[in-house]
Enzyme design. Structure first.
Site, PDB file in Angstrom:
ATOM      1  N   ASP A 108       0.843  -1.192   0.000  1.00 32.94           N
ATOM      2  CA  ASP A 108       0.000   0.000   0.000  1.00 32.94           C
ATOM      3  C   ASP A 108       0.885   1.251   0.000  1.00 32.94           C
ATOM      4  OD1 ASP A 108      -3.229   0.500   0.924  1.00 32.94           O
ATOM      5  OD2 ASP A 108      -1.853   2.203   1.051  1.00 32.94           O
ATOM      6  N   ASN A 121     -12.949  -2.959   2.789  1.00 33.83           N
ATOM      7  CA  ASN A 121     -13.866  -1.827   2.920  1.00 33.83           C
ATOM      8  C   ASN A 121     -14.877  -1.925   1.783  1.00 33.83           C
ATOM      9  OD1 ASN A 121     -12.392  -0.747   5.115  1.00 33.83           O
ATOM     10  ND2 ASN A 121     -10.945   0.225   3.713  1.00 33.83           N
ATOM     11  N   GLN A 136     -14.118   2.778   1.576  1.00 30.05           N
ATOM     12  CA  GLN A 136     -13.584   2.338   0.276  1.00 30.05           C
ATOM     13  C   GLN A 136     -13.334   3.545  -0.625  1.00 30.05           C
ATOM     14  OE1 GLN A 136     -15.944  -0.579  -1.861  1.00 30.05           O
ATOM     15  NE2 GLN A 136     -14.362  -0.870  -3.410  1.00 30.05           N
ATOM     16  N   VAL A 174     -11.082   2.993  -3.628  1.00 30.06           N
ATOM     17  CA  VAL A 174     -10.784   2.438  -4.952  1.00 30.06           C
ATOM     18  C   VAL A 174     -11.831   1.361  -5.236  1.00 30.06           C
ATOM     19  CG1 VAL A 174      -9.095   1.258  -6.400  1.00 30.06           C
ATOM     20  CG2 VAL A 174      -8.306   2.920  -4.694  1.00 30.06           C
ATOM     21  N   HIS A 200     -10.498  -5.263  -3.235  1.00 32.33           N
ATOM     22  CA  HIS A 200      -9.163  -5.575  -2.733  1.00 32.33           C
ATOM     23  C   HIS A 200      -9.245  -5.905  -1.255  1.00 32.33           C
ATOM     24  CE1 HIS A 200      -9.939  -1.252  -2.521  1.00 32.33           C
ATOM     25  NE2 HIS A 200      -9.230  -1.244  -1.403  1.00 32.33           N
ATOM     26  N   HIS A 218      -7.162  -5.693   2.238  1.00 34.53           N
ATOM     27  CA  HIS A 218      -6.002  -5.130   2.938  1.00 34.53           C
ATOM     28  C   HIS A 218      -5.469  -6.194   3.898  1.00 34.53           C
ATOM     29  CE1 HIS A 218      -6.872  -0.701   2.234  1.00 34.53           C
ATOM     30  NE2 HIS A 218      -8.077  -1.193   2.006  1.00 34.53           N
TER      31      HIS A 218
HETATM   32  P1  5GP Z   1      -9.700   1.478   0.106  1.00 34.22           P
HETATM   33  O1  5GP Z   1      -9.702   2.824   0.770  1.00 34.22           O
HETATM   34  O2  5GP Z   1     -10.420   1.518  -1.213  1.00 34.22           O
HETATM   35  O3  5GP Z   1     -10.166   0.343   0.988  1.00 34.22           O
HETATM   36  O4  5GP Z   1      -8.179   1.130  -0.171  1.00 34.22           O
HETATM   37  C1  5GP Z   1      -7.465   1.696  -1.222  1.00 34.22           C
HETATM   38  C2  5GP Z   1      -6.025   1.635  -0.832  1.00 34.22           C
HETATM   39  O5  5GP Z   1      -5.236   1.852  -1.986  1.00 34.22           O
HETATM   40  C3  5GP Z   1      -5.615   2.695   0.194  1.00 34.22           C
HETATM   41  O6  5GP Z   1      -5.095   2.070   1.356  1.00 34.22           O
HETATM   42  C4  5GP Z   1      -4.573   3.522  -0.540  1.00 34.22           C
HETATM   43  O7  5GP Z   1      -3.516   3.954   0.290  1.00 34.22           O
HETATM   44  C5  5GP Z   1      -4.096   2.582  -1.620  1.00 34.22           C
HETATM   45  N1  5GP Z   1      -3.637   3.269  -2.819  1.00 34.22           N
HETATM   46  C6  5GP Z   1      -4.242   4.316  -3.446  1.00 34.22           C
HETATM   47  N2  5GP Z   1      -3.539   4.682  -4.533  1.00 34.22           N
HETATM   48  C7  5GP Z   1      -2.471   3.831  -4.594  1.00 34.22           C
HETATM   49  C8  5GP Z   1      -1.370   3.711  -5.520  1.00 34.22           C
HETATM   50  O8  5GP Z   1      -1.231   4.447  -6.493  1.00 34.22           O
HETATM   51  N3  5GP Z   1      -0.469   2.737  -5.248  1.00 34.22           N
HETATM   52  C9  5GP Z   1      -0.577   1.886  -4.177  1.00 34.22           C
HETATM   53  N4  5GP Z   1       0.367   0.956  -4.025  1.00 34.22           N
HETATM   54  N5  5GP Z   1      -1.607   1.975  -3.304  1.00 34.22           N
HETATM   55  C10 5GP Z   1      -2.534   2.945  -3.511  1.00 34.22           C
END
Ligand code: 5GP
Length: 113
Positions: free
Chosen positions: A29, A86, A93, A95, A99, A101
């Site tokens: 991440d 999430n 969430q 993205v 996925h 975590h």
């Molecule tokens: P969510 O908030 O959707 O559950 O998790 C998305 C995750 O993707 C977040 O923890 C965020 O830090 C990670 N993330 C967002 N953009 C990027 C990226 O460009 N590269 C990587 N490796 N992680 C990312």
């Protein structure tokens, strides 16, 4: 339009890829919330967990097993680690490409914020 994670899978956006197979891949991440924080991502785009269907049963199992295999390889299993999904904006969430975590390497409080 491709999701962020499709672009990472296609190597159009750089990321530290720590695992890959035909069904999924795992990246570190970019904003780690624990000493170890990686994401396990299916190649198939399912926007969120609640949009997965019966057809995705085997894939979902594969993702969970991949989380544990990678966590074990990173030495997280002895002390423990957490797997989080999430689902939707209220749950945090950001993205919309499913996925998992995986977090470890420090004590994690409960309930989560
Ligand atoms: P969510 O908030 O959707 O559950 O998790 C998305 C995750 O993707 C977040 O923890 C965020 O830090 C990670 N993330 C967002 N953009 C990027 C990226 O460009 N590269 C990587 N490796 N992680 C990312």
């Amino acid at each position: 339009m491709k999701t962020l994670f499709e672009k990472i899978a296609a190597k159009e956006i750089p990321a530290e890829i720590i695992y890959e197979d035909d069904q999924c891949f795992a990246i570190k991440d970019i904003r780690p919330q624990a000493p170890s924080h990686f994401l396990v991502i299916p190649r198939k785009v399912i926007p969120k967990l609640s949009q997965a269907s019966q057809q995705d049963k085997e894939l979902l199992g594969h993702l969970l097993l991949s989380c544990t295999e990678i966590a074990k390889k990173l030495g997280l299993d002895e002390e423990g680690f957490r797997v989080v999904i999430n689902n939707g904006e209220m749950a945090g969430q950001t993205v919309f490409h499913l996925h998992m975590h995986v977090l470890g390497g420090r004590p994690l409080s409960w309930p989560p914020g």
